[in-house]
Design a protein around this motif. Structure first.
Motif, PDB file in Angstrom:
ATOM      1  N   UNK A 192       0.824  -1.207   0.000  1.00 21.28           N
ATOM      2  CA  UNK A 192       0.000   0.000   0.000  1.00 21.28           C
ATOM      3  C   UNK A 192       0.858   1.257   0.000  1.00 21.28           C
ATOM      4  N   UNK A 193       1.914   1.248   0.780  1.00 21.70           N
ATOM      5  CA  UNK A 193       2.788   2.427   0.846  1.00 21.70           C
ATOM      6  C   UNK A 193       3.494   2.658  -0.484  1.00 21.70           C
ATOM      7  N   UNK A 194       4.040   1.605  -1.064  1.00 22.42           N
ATOM      8  CA  UNK A 194       4.815   1.746  -2.300  1.00 22.42           C
ATOM      9  C   UNK A 194       3.935   2.047  -3.510  1.00 22.42           C
ATOM     10  N   UNK A 195       2.763   1.454  -3.570  1.00 22.72           N
ATOM     11  CA  UNK A 195       1.951   1.550  -4.789  1.00 22.72           C
ATOM     12  C   UNK A 195       0.828   2.568  -4.727  1.00 22.72           C
ATOM     13  N   UNK A 196       0.455   3.015  -3.513  1.00 28.37           N
ATOM     14  CA  UNK A 196      -0.687   3.920  -3.413  1.00 28.37           C
ATOM     15  C   UNK A 196      -0.421   5.091  -2.471  1.00 28.37           C
ATOM     16  N   UNK A 197      -0.248   4.813  -1.188  1.00 24.79           N
ATOM     17  CA  UNK A 197      -0.121   5.890  -0.215  1.00 24.79           C
ATOM     18  C   UNK A 197       1.075   6.795  -0.506  1.00 24.79           C
ATOM     19  N   UNK A 198       2.231   6.220  -0.767  1.00 22.01           N
ATOM     20  CA  UNK A 198       3.432   7.020  -1.043  1.00 22.01           C
ATOM     21  C   UNK A 198       3.285   7.881  -2.282  1.00 22.01           C
ATOM     22  N   UNK A 199       2.993   7.277  -3.440  1.00 19.63           N
ATOM     23  CA  UNK A 199       2.865   8.079  -4.658  1.00 19.63           C
ATOM     24  C   UNK A 199       1.773   9.153  -4.594  1.00 19.63           C
ATOM     25  N   UNK A 200       0.736   8.921  -3.792  1.00 15.93           N
ATOM     26  CA  UNK A 200      -0.339   9.910  -3.687  1.00 15.93           C
ATOM     27  C   UNK A 200      -0.117  10.885  -2.532  1.00 15.93           C
ATOM     28  N   UNK A 201       0.950  10.689  -1.748  1.00 13.51           N
ATOM     29  CA  UNK A 201       1.216  11.574  -0.621  1.00 13.51           C
ATOM     30  C   UNK A 201       0.204  11.434   0.504  1.00 13.51           C
ATOM     31  N   UNK A 202      -0.302  10.227   0.676  1.00 13.62           N
ATOM     32  CA  UNK A 202      -1.304   9.963   1.716  1.00 13.62           C
ATOM     33  C   UNK A 202      -0.578   9.502   2.982  1.00 13.62           C
TER      34      UNK A 202
END
Length: 188
Positions: free
Chosen positions: A37-47
């Motif tokens: 989740x961090x690598x593919x979604x939260x990180x790239x979206x700045x969440x």
């Protein structure tokens, strides 16, 4: 027959974790999902406020328990409105996957892939979780337990987030207030 079940989301989360790791160790399962989740979604979206919750076996409680602030939920809504692209334009999820998420299921026009759709129901007496009579039918929403909403209206270029807890009657009134606000934004 259409029947909503939060347990379906947990089953899907278990399938997802099994695609990420062969381990049955709960901590390794939790870590595999958190890292993904961090690598593919939260990180790239700045969440950066997102906190997923896991059950005792290390399966994401996908039906209701990812905590985050309104700004980060809005980032997720905008990500979906941009059909799976990050703010920089990087395609994190294939756009056809988002298209499939918001396509009506065979049994219910108001539900896609884990996504509520603002489409009229065949039964005029049935209760609708959104407001198809007051907003574009292209609108869709992620609806959380007890009244959290991420509402996305692509035609209005609008994402609305509502956090908090409310009972059924409060949610019905709140949704009409959301519809009042959304009517201020033109359809493009």
């Amino acid at each position: 027959k259409f029947e909503y079940s939060s347990n379906t989301s947990v089953i899907l989360a278990d399938i997802a974790v099994r695609a990420l790791t062969d381990s049955e160790d709960p901590e390794q399962r939790r870590q595999a999902v958190a890292d993904f989740l961090e690598a593919r979604l939260f990180g790239p979206l700045g969440m950066d406020s997102m906190v997923p919750e896991f059950d005792a076996s290390g399966t994401l409680i996908g039906g209701s328990l990812i905590h985050g602030n309104a700004r980060d939920w809005a980032k997720l809504g905008e990500f979906l409105r941009r059909k799976g692209a990050s703010p920089s334009g990087e395609q994190l999820v294939p756009s056809r996957w988002v298209d499939r998420m918001i396509a009506p299921s065979p049994r219910s026009p108001h539900y896609g892939l884990q996504t509520w759709l603002n489409r009229p129901l065949n039964d005029p007496e049935a209760e609708h979780p959104l407001f198809p009579d007051r907003a574009p039918h292209s609108m869709y929403s992620l609806i959380g337990h007890m009244g959290q909403y991420v509402i996305v209206s692509p035609e209005q270029r609008l994402t609305v987030v509502r956090l908090g807890h409310s009972n059924r009657e409060e949610r019905i009134a709140m949704l009409q207030e959301v519809a009042d606000v959304m009517e201020l934004y033109p359809v493009r």
